[in-house]
Design a protein around this motif. Structure first.
Motif, PDB file in Angstrom:
ATOM      1  N   LEU A  71       0.841  -1.201   0.000  1.00  0.00           N
ATOM      2  CA  LEU A  71       0.000   0.000   0.000  1.00  0.00           C
ATOM      3  C   LEU A  71       0.869   1.241   0.000  1.00  0.00           C
ATOM      4  O   LEU A  71       1.889   1.303   0.698  1.00  0.00           O
ATOM      5  CB  LEU A  71      -0.918   0.026   1.231  1.00  0.00           C
ATOM      6  N   PHE A  72       0.442   2.232  -0.766  1.00  0.00           N
ATOM      7  CA  PHE A  72       1.099   3.533  -0.813  1.00  0.00           C
ATOM      8  C   PHE A  72       0.049   4.593  -0.480  1.00  0.00           C
ATOM      9  O   PHE A  72      -1.009   4.648  -1.110  1.00  0.00           O
ATOM     10  CB  PHE A  72       1.680   3.813  -2.201  1.00  0.00           C
ATOM     11  N   GLU A  73       0.334   5.403   0.522  1.00  0.00           N
ATOM     12  CA  GLU A  73      -0.596   6.470   0.908  1.00  0.00           C
ATOM     13  C   GLU A  73      -0.009   7.815   0.533  1.00  0.00           C
ATOM     14  O   GLU A  73       1.150   8.115   0.841  1.00  0.00           O
ATOM     15  CB  GLU A  73      -0.880   6.439   2.413  1.00  0.00           C
ATOM     16  N   LEU A  74      -0.831   8.637  -0.135  1.00  0.00           N
ATOM     17  CA  LEU A  74      -0.404   9.973  -0.550  1.00  0.00           C
ATOM     18  C   LEU A  74      -1.469  10.982  -0.136  1.00  0.00           C
ATOM     19  O   LEU A  74      -2.658  10.656  -0.062  1.00  0.00           O
ATOM     20  CB  LEU A  74      -0.180  10.038  -2.059  1.00  0.00           C
ATOM     21  N   SER A  75      -1.044  12.186   0.129  1.00  0.00           N
ATOM     22  CA  SER A  75      -1.978  13.193   0.624  1.00  0.00           C
ATOM     23  C   SER A  75      -1.588  14.582   0.143  1.00  0.00           C
ATOM     24  O   SER A  75      -0.405  14.932   0.088  1.00  0.00           O
ATOM     25  CB  SER A  75      -2.016  13.175   2.157  1.00  0.00           C
ATOM     26  N   GLN A  76      -2.598  15.351  -0.228  1.00  0.00           N
ATOM     27  CA  GLN A  76      -2.448  16.776  -0.506  1.00  0.00           C
ATOM     28  C   GLN A  76      -3.403  17.514   0.426  1.00  0.00           C
ATOM     29  O   GLN A  76      -4.616  17.381   0.300  1.00  0.00           O
ATOM     30  CB  GLN A  76      -2.810  17.108  -1.963  1.00  0.00           C
ATOM     31  N   TYR A  77      -2.845  18.244   1.357  1.00  0.00           N
ATOM     32  CA  TYR A  77      -3.687  19.021   2.263  1.00  0.00           C
ATOM     33  C   TYR A  77      -3.038  20.362   2.537  1.00  0.00           C
ATOM     34  O   TYR A  77      -1.891  20.434   2.984  1.00  0.00           O
ATOM     35  CB  TYR A  77      -3.900  18.295   3.591  1.00  0.00           C
ATOM     36  N   HIS A  78      -3.757  21.408   2.235  1.00  0.00           N
ATOM     37  CA  HIS A  78      -3.355  22.737   2.679  1.00  0.00           C
ATOM     38  C   HIS A  78      -4.571  23.656   2.660  1.00  0.00           C
ATOM     39  O   HIS A  78      -5.569  23.390   1.979  1.00  0.00           O
ATOM     40  CB  HIS A  78      -2.218  23.318   1.826  1.00  0.00           C
ATOM     41  N   ILE A  79      -4.487  24.718   3.436  1.00  0.00           N
ATOM     42  CA  ILE A  79      -5.578  25.678   3.572  1.00  0.00           C
ATOM     43  C   ILE A  79      -5.368  26.791   2.568  1.00  0.00           C
ATOM     44  O   ILE A  79      -4.252  27.308   2.426  1.00  0.00           O
ATOM     45  CB  ILE A  79      -5.626  26.234   5.000  1.00  0.00           C
TER      46      ILE A  79
END
Length: 513
Positions: free
Chosen positions: A181-189
């Motif tokens: 499994l590979f987890e990726l995330s884009q989070y910004h305000i």
């Protein structure tokens, strides 16, 4: 070229159903926003109700299937309600066979089909994409390269302001049911955006689903690659577990996003409070005007009302994060336990031939077996998912708690300011009341004394009476006016003397206190 067999793409979209303090219009708007994703399912809310529920499937048939007649791609909709949140899982895949697909092409096609189904509309709280596929048999190349190609195909045409970057977006990697499994995330305000506010004349606008979705970028991707069909098939059973886990994740991030905007209002309010206190201290040193103080008291009460609401909303976001962090942790443990049971069943199935030699695997105490043995059968280690909870607790939760501690004194300062203004205005009013009462007392005593003197009939009868002599000889008052003038002079003189004496007594009493 990266290759995939029977790739599946799942999109988990989350929308607000009900926020704290939502009015009827906002509730209708939130429901309409979710219903817009399912225009062909007009009955989606007929199975819904207003009571809180941890997990409620909105369709009587659980899922609603669809088929693309052109290429045979199939999929389904799975809408649910998770307490105050709507969740929607949309799945799409090519025909179930052993055909090998180019990762770049097939993932892009699957995403386009799902985007068309959702009208390319992001979730209010956020969106998670899950890619699940197995690789050709005996594939020994770098699996991370396959995952990179999948991620690029999925996110390559996304928002140009937030381009996909594997190195930056990669959160972690782990093992699950024999796959990787590979987890990726884009989070910004997004800064400088408007937000819901109760204040009149504020720079923030009222709730609507579009404005809330634009407060943040919250894209989350999980890529699951498996060595064979059977492992991928088992992993697909966890979609209805992921939908809860991802919901908690997005609610945590969205609550943090809201806390940042509320903090801006609180900081502005805190600045106003300090300026207000400075002006009040300057006026306090001079001779403050009662009318102006009362006006400032109203202004301070208005500021206290809004500051307390903002601070309560900030505390609500902290509680939301705490609850969902706890739920996230519990759901990770549930998935781990379920994966362990699936591994147990797989081991029993794969090594069933051992029963010919008297080895009955079903009678084993699987709970006492070390994880190393289970990992040998079907490796799984996705502790990296729990790292989100740990990182958020150590970083973001600490931040909001410190912010709350720093902003809470503003409420105390404002309350003290209001109490000070109250004290001054009440003291001034009390002093005015006492002055009025003393005046009434002085005048009353004077009038009473004068009346008593007038009631004495023998006033001014003698020829040698000094008042009569002054009025007759000095002021030349003639007899017709003389008789009534004499008692009037005695009355006024006595009233003035009595009033002065009363005033002197009152002053001496006040000084002796």
């Amino acid at each position: 070229m990266s290759q995939l067999i029977y790739p599946n793409l799942f999109c988990f979209v989350y929308d607000i159903k009900e926020g704290l303090g939502f009015n009827k219009e906002e509730l209708r708007d939130a429901q309409a926003n979710f219903a817009h994703r399912l225009p062909h399912l007009s009955y989606v809310f007929k199975n819904d109700h207003n009571f809180e529920t941890e997990y409620h499937e909105l369709l009587p048939t659980k899922i609603d299937k669809f088929t693309d007649q052109e290429d045979g791609y199939t999929g389904y909709y799975y809408p649910v309600r998770l307490n105050d949140t709507y969740g929607l899982l949309v799945a799409c895949s090519p025909p179930e066979n052993s055909q090998i697909y180019s990762a770049n092409q097939v993932i892009a096609n699957l995403k386009k089909k799902i985007d068309d189904k959702l009208a390319d509309q992001p979730g209010t709280l956020g969106t998670t994409w899950v890619i699940l596929a197995h690789l050709p048999e005996n594939y020994h190349k770098d699996w991370s390269k396959v995952a990179q190609d999948c991620y690029q195909a999925l996110m390559g045409n996304s928002d140009p302001q937030t381009p996909a970057d594997w190195e930056t977006d990669l959160v972690g990697q782990g093992k699950f049911l024999g796959g990787t499994l590979f987890e990726l995330s884009q989070y910004h305000i997004r800064p400088n955006l408007k937000y819901r506010s109760h204040r009149k004349g504020s720079n923030f606008e009222n709730y609507n689903s579009t404005s809330l979705a634009e407060l943040q970028v919250s894209n989350h991707v999980l890529i699951e690659l498996y060595p064979n069909y059977s492992a991928a098939k088992i992993a697909s059973r966890f979609n209805f577990d992921w939908i809860r886990l991802f919901c908690y994740r997005h609610k945590i991030l969205f609550a943090y996003t809201q806390s940042r905007f509320i903090k801006q209002e609180l900081k502005e309010g805190y600045r106003t409070i300090k300026e207000f206190m400075g002006l009040f201290q300057k006026e306090r040193q001079s001779n403050p005007n009662l009318r102006q103080l009362k006006r400032k008291l109203l202004q301070a009460q208005y500021s206290l009302y809004h500051y307390s609401i903002d601070l309560n909303q900030f505390a609500d976001q902290i509680r939301t994060m705490e609850v969902n962090l706890l739920n996230y942790e519990r759901r990770v443990k549930v998935i781990q336990e379920k994966a362990r049971k699936e591994t147990q069943e797989k081991a029993i199935s794969d090594y069933d031939y051992l029963s010919l030699w008297g080895w009955d695997l079903r009678s084993l105490d699987w709970q006492s077996l070390p994880n190393s043995i289970l990992d040998f059968v079907s490796p799984h280690d996705f502790s990296f998912l729990d790292e989100f909870r740990q990182d958020f607790s150590n970083k973001y939760m600490l931040q909001v708690e410190k912010d709350y501690e720093g902003l809470s004194p503003g409420l105390i300062l404002l309350e003290e300011l209001i109490n000070s203004i109250y004290g001054i205005t009440n003291l001034d009013q009390a002093q005015r009341d006492r002055t009025f009462q003393n005046t009434v007392a002085i005048v009353g005593v004077g009038l009473a004394a004068g009346s008593m003197v007038v009631s004495l009939n023998k006033l001014g009868e003698g020829k040698n009476d000094p008042v009569r002599s002054v009025l007759t000889h000095s002021l030349k008052i003639q007899p017709p006016w003389l008789e009534p003038a004499i008692p009037l002079v005695y009355s006024l003189s006595t009233a003035i003397l009595a009033a002065l004496f009363t005033w002197l007594v009152i002053r001496l009493k006040e000084r002796s206190r």
